[in-house]
Scaffold this motif. Sequence first.
Motif, mmCIF file in Angstrom:
data_model
loop_
_atom_site.group_PDB
_atom_site.id
_atom_site.type_symbol
_atom_site.label_atom_id
_atom_site.label_comp_id
_atom_site.label_asym_id
_atom_site.label_seq_id
_atom_site.Cartn_x
_atom_site.Cartn_y
_atom_site.Cartn_z
ATOM 1 N N ALA A 172 0.834 -1.206 0.000
ATOM 2 C CA ALA A 172 0.000 0.000 0.000
ATOM 3 C C ALA A 172 0.868 1.255 0.000
ATOM 4 O O ALA A 172 0.634 2.190 -0.774
ATOM 5 N N GLU A 173 1.884 1.280 0.870
ATOM 6 C CA GLU A 173 2.746 2.461 0.930
ATOM 7 C C GLU A 173 3.540 2.646 -0.360
ATOM 8 O O GLU A 173 3.616 3.741 -0.911
ATOM 9 N N SER A 195 2.930 1.570 -3.363
ATOM 10 C CA SER A 195 2.083 1.939 -4.502
ATOM 11 C C SER A 195 1.562 3.360 -4.376
ATOM 12 O O SER A 195 1.442 4.079 -5.381
ATOM 13 N N CYS A 196 1.277 3.819 -3.153
ATOM 14 C CA CYS A 196 0.803 5.201 -2.968
ATOM 15 C C CYS A 196 1.928 6.199 -3.247
ATOM 16 O O CYS A 196 1.701 7.247 -3.867
ATOM 17 N N TYR A 224 1.152 8.644 -6.328
ATOM 18 C CA TYR A 224 0.716 9.997 -5.983
ATOM 19 C C TYR A 224 1.867 10.924 -5.582
ATOM 20 O O TYR A 224 1.738 12.146 -5.705
ATOM 21 N N TRP A 245 5.631 15.640 3.742
ATOM 22 C CA TRP A 245 4.560 15.655 2.751
ATOM 23 C C TRP A 245 4.805 16.780 1.751
ATOM 24 O O TRP A 245 5.271 17.860 2.122
ATOM 25 N N GLY A 247 -5.911 7.683 4.516
ATOM 26 C CA GLY A 247 -5.461 6.460 3.873
ATOM 27 C C GLY A 247 -5.340 5.285 4.825
ATOM 28 O O GLY A 247 -5.791 4.168 4.521
ATOM 29 N N TRP A 248 -4.760 5.529 6.010
ATOM 30 C CA TRP A 248 -4.592 4.425 6.947
ATOM 31 C C TRP A 248 -5.900 4.017 7.599
ATOM 32 O O TRP A 248 -6.079 2.853 7.982
ATOM 33 N N VAL A 284 -7.747 1.333 -0.255
ATOM 34 C CA VAL A 284 -6.892 2.508 -0.122
ATOM 35 C C VAL A 284 -6.909 3.350 -1.393
ATOM 36 O O VAL A 284 -7.162 4.564 -1.355
ATOM 37 N N HIS A 285 -6.675 2.733 -2.530
ATOM 38 C CA HIS A 285 -6.571 3.521 -3.759
ATOM 39 C C HIS A 285 -7.919 4.079 -4.203
ATOM 40 O O HIS A 285 -8.026 5.273 -4.546
ATOM 41 N N LEU A 322 -8.905 6.751 -1.545
ATOM 42 C CA LEU A 322 -8.119 7.985 -1.646
ATOM 43 C C LEU A 322 -8.536 8.807 -2.858
ATOM 44 O O LEU A 322 -8.680 10.037 -2.769
ATOM 45 N N TRP A 366 -10.196 12.342 -2.286
ATOM 46 C CA TRP A 366 -9.396 13.458 -2.777
ATOM 47 C C TRP A 366 -10.179 14.303 -3.762
ATOM 48 O O TRP A 366 -10.294 15.517 -3.603
#
Length: 280
Positions: free
Chosen positions: A45-46, A48-49, A53, A123, A138-139, A166-167, A170, A174
């Motif tokens: 997850a991390e 890929s994010c 992004y 960030w 996300g988490w 998650v994806h 988000l 967003w």
Amino acid sequence: MPPPLVELLSAAIVASFVVVRARVARHRWRFVGELVLLAAAAALAEASCIAAYGFYSYAPEWTVWIGPVPLLVVLIWPCVILSAWDIARHLAPARAPLVAGLLVLADASLIEPIAVAAGLWSWSAPGLFGVPPVGVVGWALFTGAAVFALERGARWWLVPLTLGAVHLGLLATWWGALRWLSTTLPPWPAVTLLAVAAALLTVWSARAGAAARVPRWVMTVRVAPASLFLLLLVAAVRDSALWAWALAFVPPYLSLLVGGTRLTRGPSATPPSPAPVSGA
């Protein structure tokens, strides 16, 4: 506090959680399998994010990595999620995925600003204390999906389900709302709102006898990670608003820690088992 020292302390926290959680688990190998699946899902997850992004990156001083993510971050998130699941199953077993997601939303809202102030990661999008809202959402999405799978015994669906949640979550949040909130926000109005919410939650917890429903070991294993972020707060934070923000999380936590049932062996110390789902 440099990242290598944070890694060392995090390793001790992970080890202590695993020892305590394994002691009370009915099926220890199942618990180990859950840890491995959650760690794999967290890493994917991390990574890929970050790739998709580019909203955040870790400080280069971390020593051991899995792709773009420090190993200890990958290992500590399963502990955070399973701890939230333990609390949720005792507080609201019928709504455990939702409650666990909200608990991790609160955890991330505390962790992210302190970690950013300490220079552990950063960030690229603006937000409250340098953290955009999407950074904590996300988490929460990940946790809700993971607990949904674990509750139903569908462990082999955990990785694809969390990645999808998650994806898709988000992107939906967003473009639906959070991009309009991704701006530099004044801290004191947010601190005031959080303090009021925390006070109301603490009163509810006391009146509902929430602490009596949560075994003391469930909250005690959270003392070590809370202490780590207290050390980071003392070492790195000079912003009075961030101090006030962090301290607002203390009363609800103490309301569950004080008065919890004693740690014992046997079923009373073990969270209720999830109901099996046909075909899982």
